[in-house]
Design a protein around this motif. Structure first.
Motif, PDB file in Angstrom:
ATOM      1  N   LEU A  42       0.820  -1.209   0.000  1.00  0.00           N
ATOM      2  CA  LEU A  42       0.000   0.000   0.000  1.00  0.00           C
ATOM      3  C   LEU A  42       0.861   1.269   0.000  1.00  0.00           C
ATOM      4  O   LEU A  42       0.607   2.186  -0.784  1.00  0.00           O
ATOM      5  CB  LEU A  42      -0.981  -0.022   1.172  1.00  0.00           C
ATOM      6  N   PRO A  43       1.922   1.338   0.838  1.00  0.00           N
ATOM      7  CA  PRO A  43       2.765   2.538   0.785  1.00  0.00           C
ATOM      8  C   PRO A  43       3.401   2.761  -0.590  1.00  0.00           C
ATOM      9  O   PRO A  43       3.480   3.896  -1.065  1.00  0.00           O
ATOM     10  CB  PRO A  43       3.840   2.273   1.849  1.00  0.00           C
ATOM     11  N   LEU A  44       3.829   1.690  -1.252  1.00  0.00           N
ATOM     12  CA  LEU A  44       4.416   1.833  -2.584  1.00  0.00           C
ATOM     13  C   LEU A  44       3.364   2.268  -3.597  1.00  0.00           C
ATOM     14  O   LEU A  44       3.634   3.111  -4.458  1.00  0.00           O
ATOM     15  CB  LEU A  44       5.091   0.525  -3.024  1.00  0.00           C
ATOM     16  N   ALA A  45       2.170   1.736  -3.492  1.00  0.00           N
ATOM     17  CA  ALA A  45       1.090   2.151  -4.390  1.00  0.00           C
ATOM     18  C   ALA A  45       0.791   3.639  -4.231  1.00  0.00           C
ATOM     19  O   ALA A  45       0.590   4.352  -5.223  1.00  0.00           O
ATOM     20  CB  ALA A  45      -0.167   1.319  -4.129  1.00  0.00           C
ATOM     21  N   PHE A  46       0.784   4.131  -2.991  1.00  0.00           N
ATOM     22  CA  PHE A  46       0.575   5.566  -2.756  1.00  0.00           C
ATOM     23  C   PHE A  46       1.713   6.395  -3.348  1.00  0.00           C
ATOM     24  O   PHE A  46       1.479   7.452  -3.940  1.00  0.00           O
ATOM     25  CB  PHE A  46       0.437   5.865  -1.262  1.00  0.00           C
ATOM     26  N   LYS A  47       2.955   5.922  -3.199  1.00  0.00           N
ATOM     27  CA  LYS A  47       4.094   6.641  -3.782  1.00  0.00           C
ATOM     28  C   LYS A  47       3.970   6.718  -5.302  1.00  0.00           C
ATOM     29  O   LYS A  47       4.233   7.757  -5.904  1.00  0.00           O
ATOM     30  CB  LYS A  47       5.413   5.952  -3.424  1.00  0.00           C
ATOM     31  N   LEU A  48       3.594   5.606  -5.912  1.00  0.00           N
ATOM     32  CA  LEU A  48       3.420   5.588  -7.370  1.00  0.00           C
ATOM     33  C   LEU A  48       2.341   6.570  -7.807  1.00  0.00           C
ATOM     34  O   LEU A  48       2.523   7.322  -8.768  1.00  0.00           O
ATOM     35  CB  LEU A  48       3.078   4.172  -7.845  1.00  0.00           C
ATOM     36  N   ALA A  49       1.218   6.572  -7.106  1.00  0.00           N
ATOM     37  CA  ALA A  49       0.130   7.493  -7.441  1.00  0.00           C
ATOM     38  C   ALA A  49       0.580   8.942  -7.285  1.00  0.00           C
ATOM     39  O   ALA A  49       0.216   9.805  -8.094  1.00  0.00           O
ATOM     40  CB  ALA A  49      -1.093   7.207  -6.576  1.00  0.00           C
ATOM     41  N   THR A  50       1.396   9.212  -6.285  1.00  0.00           N
ATOM     42  CA  THR A  50       1.911  10.567  -6.083  1.00  0.00           C
ATOM     43  C   THR A  50       2.846  10.968  -7.216  1.00  0.00           C
ATOM     44  O   THR A  50       2.741  12.071  -7.754  1.00  0.00           O
ATOM     45  CB  THR A  50       2.652  10.661  -4.729  1.00  0.00           C
ATOM     46  N   VAL A  51       3.739  10.076  -7.606  1.00  0.00           N
ATOM     47  CA  VAL A  51       4.674  10.361  -8.701  1.00  0.00           C
ATOM     48  C   VAL A  51       3.911  10.697  -9.984  1.00  0.00           C
ATOM     49  O   VAL A  51       4.268  11.628 -10.704  1.00  0.00           O
ATOM     50  CB  VAL A  51       5.623   9.161  -8.931  1.00  0.00           C
ATOM     51  N   PHE A  52       2.857   9.948 -10.265  1.00  0.00           N
ATOM     52  CA  PHE A  52       2.106  10.139 -11.503  1.00  0.00           C
ATOM     53  C   PHE A  52       0.910  11.075 -11.350  1.00  0.00           C
ATOM     54  O   PHE A  52       0.160  11.281 -12.303  1.00  0.00           O
ATOM     55  CB  PHE A  52       1.656   8.788 -12.054  1.00  0.00           C
ATOM     56  N   ASN A  53       0.733  11.626 -10.148  1.00  0.00           N
ATOM     57  CA  ASN A  53      -0.356  12.559  -9.886  1.00  0.00           C
ATOM     58  C   ASN A  53      -1.706  11.987 -10.329  1.00  0.00           C
ATOM     59  O   ASN A  53      -2.454  12.591 -11.092  1.00  0.00           O
ATOM     60  CB  ASN A  53      -0.088  13.910 -10.575  1.00  0.00           C
ATOM     61  N   CYS A  54      -1.966  10.774  -9.844  1.00  0.00           N
ATOM     62  CA  CYS A  54      -3.225  10.097 -10.181  1.00  0.00           C
ATOM     63  C   CYS A  54      -3.689   9.306  -8.969  1.00  0.00           C
ATOM     64  O   CYS A  54      -3.045   9.308  -7.923  1.00  0.00           O
ATOM     65  CB  CYS A  54      -3.034   9.187 -11.389  1.00  0.00           C
ATOM     66  N   ARG A  55      -4.805   8.637  -9.118  1.00  0.00           N
ATOM     67  CA  ARG A  55      -5.316   7.783  -8.046  1.00  0.00           C
ATOM     68  C   ARG A  55      -4.707   6.391  -8.169  1.00  0.00           C
ATOM     69  O   ARG A  55      -4.338   5.967  -9.277  1.00  0.00           O
ATOM     70  CB  ARG A  55      -6.840   7.654  -8.147  1.00  0.00           C
ATOM     71  N   ILE A  56      -4.603   5.690  -7.064  1.00  0.00           N
ATOM     72  CA  ILE A  56      -4.126   4.306  -7.097  1.00  0.00           C
ATOM     73  C   ILE A  56      -4.972   3.492  -8.070  1.00  0.00           C
ATOM     74  O   ILE A  56      -4.453   2.681  -8.832  1.00  0.00           O
ATOM     75  CB  ILE A  56      -4.145   3.683  -5.686  1.00  0.00           C
ATOM     76  N   GLU A  57      -6.266   3.742  -8.080  1.00  0.00           N
ATOM     77  CA  GLU A  57      -7.180   3.000  -8.949  1.00  0.00           C
ATOM     78  C   GLU A  57      -6.900   3.238 -10.423  1.00  0.00           C
ATOM     79  O   GLU A  57      -7.287   2.451 -11.276  1.00  0.00           O
ATOM     80  CB  GLU A  57      -8.641   3.364  -8.646  1.00  0.00           C
ATOM     81  N   ASP A  58      -6.260   4.377 -10.750  1.00  0.00           N
ATOM     82  CA  ASP A  58      -5.888   4.637 -12.136  1.00  0.00           C
ATOM     83  C   ASP A  58      -4.724   3.746 -12.570  1.00  0.00           C
ATOM     84  O   ASP A  58      -4.588   3.430 -13.749  1.00  0.00           O
ATOM     85  CB  ASP A  58      -5.491   6.115 -12.333  1.00  0.00           C
ATOM     86  N   LEU A  59      -3.903   3.362 -11.614  1.00  0.00           N
ATOM     87  CA  LEU A  59      -2.737   2.527 -11.903  1.00  0.00           C
ATOM     88  C   LEU A  59      -3.027   1.029 -11.779  1.00  0.00           C
ATOM     89  O   LEU A  59      -2.537   0.246 -12.568  1.00  0.00           O
ATOM     90  CB  LEU A  59      -1.588   2.881 -10.939  1.00  0.00           C
ATOM     91  N   PHE A  60      -3.806   0.672 -10.783  1.00  0.00           N
ATOM     92  CA  PHE A  60      -4.024  -0.744 -10.474  1.00  0.00           C
ATOM     93  C   PHE A  60      -5.510  -1.049 -10.383  1.00  0.00           C
ATOM     94  O   PHE A  60      -6.290  -0.261  -9.860  1.00  0.00           O
ATOM     95  CB  PHE A  60      -3.373  -1.094  -9.121  1.00  0.00           C
ATOM     96  N   SER A  61      -5.871  -2.228 -10.875  1.00  0.00           N
ATOM     97  CA  SER A  61      -7.263  -2.678 -10.769  1.00  0.00           C
ATOM     98  C   SER A  61      -7.264  -4.174 -10.489  1.00  0.00           C
ATOM     99  O   SER A  61      -6.329  -4.888 -10.863  1.00  0.00           O
ATOM    100  CB  SER A  61      -8.040  -2.362 -12.047  1.00  0.00           C
ATOM    101  N   PRO A  62      -8.317  -4.644  -9.832  1.00  0.00           N
ATOM    102  CA  PRO A  62      -8.405  -6.087  -9.576  1.00  0.00           C
ATOM    103  C   PRO A  62      -8.423  -6.831 -10.905  1.00  0.00           C
ATOM    104  O   PRO A  62      -9.012  -6.382 -11.878  1.00  0.00           O
ATOM    105  CB  PRO A  62      -9.734  -6.260  -8.855  1.00  0.00           C
ATOM    106  N   GLY A  63      -7.740  -7.945 -10.934  1.00  0.00           N
ATOM    107  CA  GLY A  63      -7.703  -8.732 -12.169  1.00  0.00           C
ATOM    108  C   GLY A  63      -7.941 -10.191 -11.889  1.00  0.00           C
ATOM    109  O   GLY A  63      -8.363 -10.567 -10.796  1.00  0.00           O
ATOM    110  N   GLU A  64      -7.657 -10.982 -12.857  1.00  0.00           N
ATOM    111  CA  GLU A  64      -7.856 -12.430 -12.758  1.00  0.00           C
ATOM    112  C   GLU A  64      -6.825 -13.100 -11.869  1.00  0.00           C
ATOM    113  O   GLU A  64      -7.002 -14.205 -11.444  1.00  0.00           O
ATOM    114  CB  GLU A  64      -7.798 -13.042 -14.160  1.00  0.00           C
ATOM    115  N   HIS A  65      -5.671 -12.446 -11.647  1.00  0.00           N
ATOM    116  CA  HIS A  65      -4.579 -13.065 -10.896  1.00  0.00           C
ATOM    117  C   HIS A  65      -5.032 -13.252  -9.494  1.00  0.00           C
ATOM    118  O   HIS A  65      -4.785 -13.038  -8.535  1.00  0.00           O
ATOM    119  CB  HIS A  65      -3.309 -12.231 -11.002  1.00  0.00           C
TER     120      HIS A  65
END
Length: 65
Positions: A42-65
């Protein structure tokens, strides 16, 4: 989990190494995230969203995995 990390990274002009350096992780971590082999903490996901100025949901979504 599915992700758009590679697309966001390329759109923002980051190499895998430069993104890894900015986040304080290894390039291998970025590769594994982009290929869906690894789900971010979760902390890394927040960092990624901050870097890209977007929501976590814009980067990651539930999938089949």
């Amino acid at each position: 989990m599915e992700n758009n990390l590679g697309d966001y990274r390329k759109e923002h002009g980051f190499s895998q190494q430069s993104l890894a350096d900015q986040l304080g992780v290894s390039r291998q971590t970025i590769i594994s995230l982009e290929k869906g082999r690894y789900d971010p903490s979760l902390p890394l996901a927040f960092k990624l969203a901050t870097v890209f100025n977007c929501r976590i949901e814009d980067l990651f979504s539930p999938g089949e995995h």
